[in-house]
Write an enzyme that holds these catalytic residues in place. Sequence first.
Site, PDB file in Angstrom:
ATOM      1  N   GLU A 143      66.082  60.054   3.445  1.00 23.32           N
ATOM      2  CA  GLU A 143      66.554  60.014   4.833  1.00 23.32           C
ATOM      3  C   GLU A 143      65.855  61.059   5.698  1.00 23.32           C
ATOM      4  OE1 GLU A 143      70.797  60.471   7.261  1.00 23.32           O
ATOM      5  OE2 GLU A 143      70.492  61.555   5.381  1.00 23.32           O
ATOM      6  N   ASP A 178      69.264  56.753   9.599  1.00 23.61           N
ATOM      7  CA  ASP A 178      70.382  57.336  10.333  1.00 23.61           C
ATOM      8  C   ASP A 178      70.044  57.292  11.818  1.00 23.61           C
ATOM      9  OD1 ASP A 178      72.057  59.343  11.689  1.00 23.61           O
ATOM     10  OD2 ASP A 178      72.742  59.861   9.672  1.00 23.61           O
ATOM     11  N   GLN A 208      73.176  54.563   8.892  1.00 15.46           N
ATOM     12  CA  GLN A 208      74.312  55.392   9.302  1.00 15.46           C
ATOM     13  C   GLN A 208      74.340  55.528  10.815  1.00 15.46           C
ATOM     14  OE1 GLN A 208      73.483  58.863   6.792  1.00 15.46           O
ATOM     15  NE2 GLN A 208      75.196  58.293   5.470  1.00 15.46           N
ATOM     16  N   GLU A 244      79.007  58.156   9.773  1.00 15.58           N
ATOM     17  CA  GLU A 244      78.837  59.573   9.444  1.00 15.58           C
ATOM     18  C   GLU A 244      78.938  60.393  10.731  1.00 15.58           C
ATOM     19  OE1 GLU A 244      76.082  61.957   6.311  1.00 15.58           O
ATOM     20  OE2 GLU A 244      75.028  61.143   8.048  1.00 15.58           O
TER      21      GLU A 244
END
Length: 262
Positions: A143, A178, A208, A244
């Site tokens: 990530e 993300d 996310q 998240e």
Amino acid sequence: MPKFAANLSMMYQEVDFLSRFEAAAKDGFKGVEFLFPYEHTAAEIRNQLDAHGLQQVMFNAPPGNWAAGERGIASLPGREDDFKRAFDLALQYAKVLGNRYIHVMAGLIDPEQDRERHRAVYLRNLAYAALVASREGLTILIEPINNRDMPGYFLNYQHQAQEICEELDIGHLQVQFDIYHCQIMEGDIAAKLKRDMSRAHAGIGHIQIAGVPDRHEPGDGEVNYPYLFKLLDQLGYAGWLGCEYRPRAGTSEGLAWLRPYL
């Protein structure tokens, strides 16, 4: 229609960790993720998943000494044996919890350190982890993380992560996209989702979400999430969206953004 997984490390801080599974299920979540499970036994967590009809989506491999400031060890020269032990522990948990994905954190690097040396260690460790994971039907995630929240993190940009996956080309290694981190570092989210979802190699394994710039609810901030959710449907993304984020006030009270999708 997107599938949403509650991140139990950030959400439901109103109750203790093992009570968060019930709280998430009551609010309509069908999946959960979290950063690290290692303060509890895998059996304790499995019991909570089963009791509340939840699917474990992903969690992170041990990141080294978090309390001392470490944020992963996969790219750190001299820590290869530590990485293998940490990944073995994550694998033991995954076998019990039933998640498909394990996120491996790269770690921090100082500007004066040899980036190419770190990258070589990172690739060797990822190749090892992906090979071991493949035997269990699991996939490793890497990530990109923004350097405002985590200064010095080794991996910051989507193209860097995709290039690593394509260079290794070993299967069972994908990118965790993300949207919060991506918007802070580079923006142009829709174009990057279209580009990376269509890649022949690797692509995006998990996504996310959080509001930008304050990492509160996805309905709060500068990102047009309803548009992105529709785009992900159009692109055929069938995975989970990990929530998240840090609720601005109470977790349940802040879920108005989610209700249209339940």
